[in-house]
Design a protein around this motif. Structure first.
Motif, short mmCIF file in Angstrom:
data_model
loop_
_atom_site.label_atom_id
_atom_site.label_comp_id
_atom_site.label_asym_id
_atom_site.label_seq_id
_atom_site.Cartn_x
_atom_site.Cartn_y
_atom_site.Cartn_z
N ASN A 82 0.86 -1.17 0.00
CA ASN A 82 0.00 0.00 0.00
C ASN A 82 0.90 1.23 0.00
O ASN A 82 2.14 1.11 -0.02
N LEU A 83 0.32 2.41 0.05
CA LEU A 83 1.14 3.61 -0.10
C LEU A 83 2.10 3.86 1.07
O LEU A 83 3.27 4.17 0.84
N LYS A 125 -1.02 -0.25 -4.36
CA LYS A 125 -2.43 -0.10 -4.01
C LYS A 125 -2.72 1.34 -3.57
O LYS A 125 -2.04 1.88 -2.72
N GLY A 126 -3.77 1.91 -4.14
CA GLY A 126 -4.09 3.31 -3.88
C GLY A 126 -5.23 3.53 -2.91
O GLY A 126 -5.82 4.62 -2.89
N GLY A 127 -5.54 2.54 -2.09
CA GLY A 127 -6.68 2.66 -1.20
C GLY A 127 -6.59 3.78 -0.19
O GLY A 127 -7.61 4.23 0.34
N HIS A 128 -5.37 4.25 0.11
CA HIS A 128 -5.23 5.33 1.09
C HIS A 128 -5.55 6.72 0.52
O HIS A 128 -5.64 7.69 1.28
N THR A 140 -7.90 3.24 -6.92
CA THR A 140 -7.11 2.87 -8.09
C THR A 140 -5.81 2.20 -7.67
O THR A 140 -5.03 2.76 -6.90
N ASP A 141 -5.59 0.98 -8.16
CA ASP A 141 -4.33 0.27 -7.98
C ASP A 141 -3.60 0.26 -9.31
O ASP A 141 -4.22 0.22 -10.36
N PRO A 195 -15.10 1.20 -7.65
CA PRO A 195 -15.80 2.18 -6.81
C PRO A 195 -15.53 1.91 -5.33
O PRO A 195 -15.49 0.75 -4.90
N ARG A 196 -15.33 2.98 -4.56
CA ARG A 196 -15.15 2.80 -3.13
C ARG A 196 -16.47 2.33 -2.50
O ARG A 196 -17.55 2.75 -2.90
#
Length: 268
Positions: free
Chosen positions: A138-139, A175-178, A185-186, A200-201
């Motif tokens: 993740n980021l 992974k761009g979840g943060h 977007t990953d 979509p979140r």
């Protein structure tokens, strides 16, 4: 043929993350899950209380016990805890010629509790990343691996991909979840370029173990699909597991995703 997949990670007695989540995700996707414990963790949906890392020699003995006996088609590596365990895992996986290695560089729990000694970061970077077919940071984890500030945008994610790939894995799934926004977007990059995977979140607090679940899903699918397809299918599986997570009532904090949503159905 059913794939045999090994997870090397820490535990979660509440069942939403760690080896318990790994086994659920692998099983839900039709793989036979084997496991090697690196650390015993006292945690629940509200956070990590403490953990005890096992000795590197005992972790190595577990790996040998599995790989001396069972054909392993893919390996997922999660919580490592310290440099000694990182080096032991790398040594035994090289010895056995293990392939399809998915490395989820677990460093900090969602609650903020550190799960990796600071001095172990270089061991993960130098001993484990080069063995991996794909790493799934993740980021915040990517920032630690690269020794940079944790200040990300989508553009910064794209710019960081070559540096992450230069660490030695075949592929990187950043992974761009943060980040904020309506979509998560990953970015998957590898020998044939970069692909963006958007979803979509989902408005839910039941996101405990999402990283463990995604990396385990990729490992379960890799024996049957090429990397882009395995990652796309794994992300779709996680998205559905998040979408159905409110059907579960587990804990008072960040609850688990619904690993068996396709088998149990909604509203169980």
């Amino acid at each position: 043929m059913t794939a045999n997949v090994l997870t090397i990670a820490g535990t979660d007695p509440s069942g939403g993350a760690g080896i318990q989540a790994d086994i659920k995700a692998m099983s839900a996707l039709g793989a036979y899950a084997c496991s090697v414990v690196t650390a015993v963790v006292a945690q629940n949906t509200c956070g990590v209380r403490s953990f005890q890392a096992l000795s590197p020699d005992f972790v190595a003995d577990q790996i040998d016990a599995v790989l001396d006996d069972v054909r392993i088609d893919a390996v997922k590596i999660g919580m490592i805890s310290n440099a000694g365990i990182a080096e032991a895992v790398a040594d035994r996986l090289r010895h056995h010629g293990a392939g399809n290695i998915v490395l989820d560089p677990v460093m900090v729990a969602k609650s903020g509790h550190a799960l990796l000694d600071p001095e172990a970061v270089s061991a993960v970077r130098e001993a484990l990343v080069p063995l991996a077919r794909v790493i799934t940071p993740n980021l915040p984890e990517a920032a630690v691996l690269l020794g940079r500030e944790d200040d990300w945008t989508v553009q910064a994610m794209q710019a960081a991909l070559p540096d992450l790939l230069a660490l030695g894995s075949d592929y990187v799934l950043l992974k761009g979840g943060h980040l904020e926004g309506e979509h998560s977007t990953d970015l998957l990059t590898g020998p044939k370029g970069t692909r963006a995977l958007k979803a979509p979140r989902i408005a839910t607090t039941n996101d405990h173990g999402t990283g463990c679940t995604l990396s385990s899903a990729i490992a379960a699918l890799l024996p049957h699909h090429d990397m882009p397809e395995a990652v796309a299918r794994a992300k779709a599986y996680l998205h559905a597991a998040l979408a159905e997570s409110d059907a579960l009532d587990v804990g008072q904090g960040h609850g688990p995703v619904h690993h068996f949503h396709a088998l149990w159905g909604s509203g169980v």
